[in-house]
Design an enzyme around this catalytic site. Structure first.
Site, PDB file in Angstrom:
ATOM      1  CE1 TYR A   1     -32.389 -24.206  51.334  1.00 40.25           C
ATOM      2  CE2 TYR A   1     -30.347 -24.184  50.089  1.00 40.25           C
ATOM      3  CZ  TYR A   1     -31.657 -24.595  50.232  1.00 40.25           C
ATOM      4  OH  TYR A   1     -32.225 -25.389  49.273  1.00 40.25           O
TER       5      TYR A   1
ATOM      6  CB  SER B   1     -29.636 -27.650  48.948  1.00 38.47           C
ATOM      7  OG  SER B   1     -29.139 -26.657  48.069  1.00 38.47           O
TER       8      SER B   1
ATOM      9  CE  LYS C   1     -32.756 -27.709  52.012  1.00 38.50           C
ATOM     10  NZ  LYS C   1     -33.958 -28.549  52.173  1.00 38.50           N
TER      11      LYS C   1
END
Length: 304
Positions: A165, A152, A169
């Site tokens: 997150y 991401s 990622k």
């Protein structure tokens, strides 16, 4: 000639909706037999249901394709093994793995609990690793494999309130960077997409006027190429969304040697920090060994 996946078996994780559903539908439409994996939980990872995966299987079958549903969690080694075993039991092989499953628990680090951090890392990073570990021996034996990871922009470049997150990622990129070397001799190609798409994980973050352009299918075209037998690229990261496709690379500047063989004082680092950060002449490297070779070469070069 059209890209096809006839006689190939694909596993797509998190395929009950959004990007994963789009990937599974496309691969199946081009001849792949697909394990549609989805835990069937909420965006934060709570709950479970086989229904989302079954619904996608029904869509594939209605279109004349072949698929089975699976609701195992990628966040456990046992779940990953069962998922791969389901493919082996049904069709005897695993050729393609798309690691797409994910959850969100967005909070600033001040408000984030260890449980929030661990849960997100478990699904995104550990889940990608567990599924890859389960599929890898079968790909190696067949001398063929195509693995697609999902990173991401939040991991590549950072984003407020997404420390868990983002960490997971970017960790996926590190995983890919190691696997691209391990898989090369077995024709196992490992690449990564960084999607910009409208899914249930992003629908509250994207402006309404932009949403119609952010169809998951734009991302699926890139995933489909990475899954193709003729694709020989490995270790690539491509950001993709709304028809925009761009390779992303980790680069290292030319750097500067300090201290003339002695440990430099922090003042010397301070005084040269602009030179240290100068990215003119920056280049990517294929491996840590290549970077170290360059560094040691600079160290051993005679002083001017």
């Amino acid at each position: 000639m059209n890209i096809r996946y006839d006689n190939r078996v694909a596993i797509v994780t998190g395929a009950g909706s959004g990007l994963g559903r789009s990937h599974a539908l496309f691969l199946a439409s081009r001849g792949a037999k697909v394990v549609v994996n989805d835990l069937g939980g909420a965006v934060d990872g709570s709950g479970s249901s086989l229904t989302p995966a079954q619904q996608v299987v029904a869509e594939i079958q209605a279109a004349g394709g072949t698929a089975i549903a699976n609701a195992d969690s990628v966040a456990s080694p046992e779940g990953a093994q069962r998922m791969v075993q389901a493919a082996l039991d049904q069709w005897g092989r695993v050729d393609i793995l798309v690691n797409n499953a994910g959850i969100l628990r967005d909070r600033t680090i001040l408000k984030m609990t260890p449980q929030d951090f661990d849960a997100v890392v478990a699904v995104h990073l550990a889940g990608s690793a567990y599924c890859t570990m389960a599929a890898w021996p079968h790909m190696k034996e067949a001398n063929f494999g195509r693995i697609v990871m999902t990173t991401s922009a939040a991991g590549l470049f950072g984003n407020f309130g997404q420390a868990n997150y983002a960490a997971a990622k970017l960790g996926i990129v590190g995983l890919m960077n190691a696997l691209k070397h391990e898989g090369a001799k077995y024709d196992i190609r490992v690449n990564t997409v960084a999607p910009i798409a409208l899914t249930r994980m992003t629908e509250d973050l994207i402006a309404a006027d932009v949403k119609p352009r952010l169809k998951p299918e734009y991302v699926s075209s890139m995933v489909a190429w990475f899954c193709a037998a003729e694709n020989q690229a490995t270790g690539d990261i491509v950001e993709v969304g709304a028809g925009y496709y761009a390779r992303v690379q980790i680069m290292e500047g030319e750097g500067v040697l300090l201290g003339d063989g002695q440990v430099p004082a922090p003042e010397e680092v301070r005084d040269n920090y602009a030179r240290i950060c100068d990215m003119r002449g920056a280049k990517p490297f294929e491996s840590a060994n290549e970077v170290m070779g360059r560094v040691f070469g600079e160290i051993q070069r005679p002083s001017k």
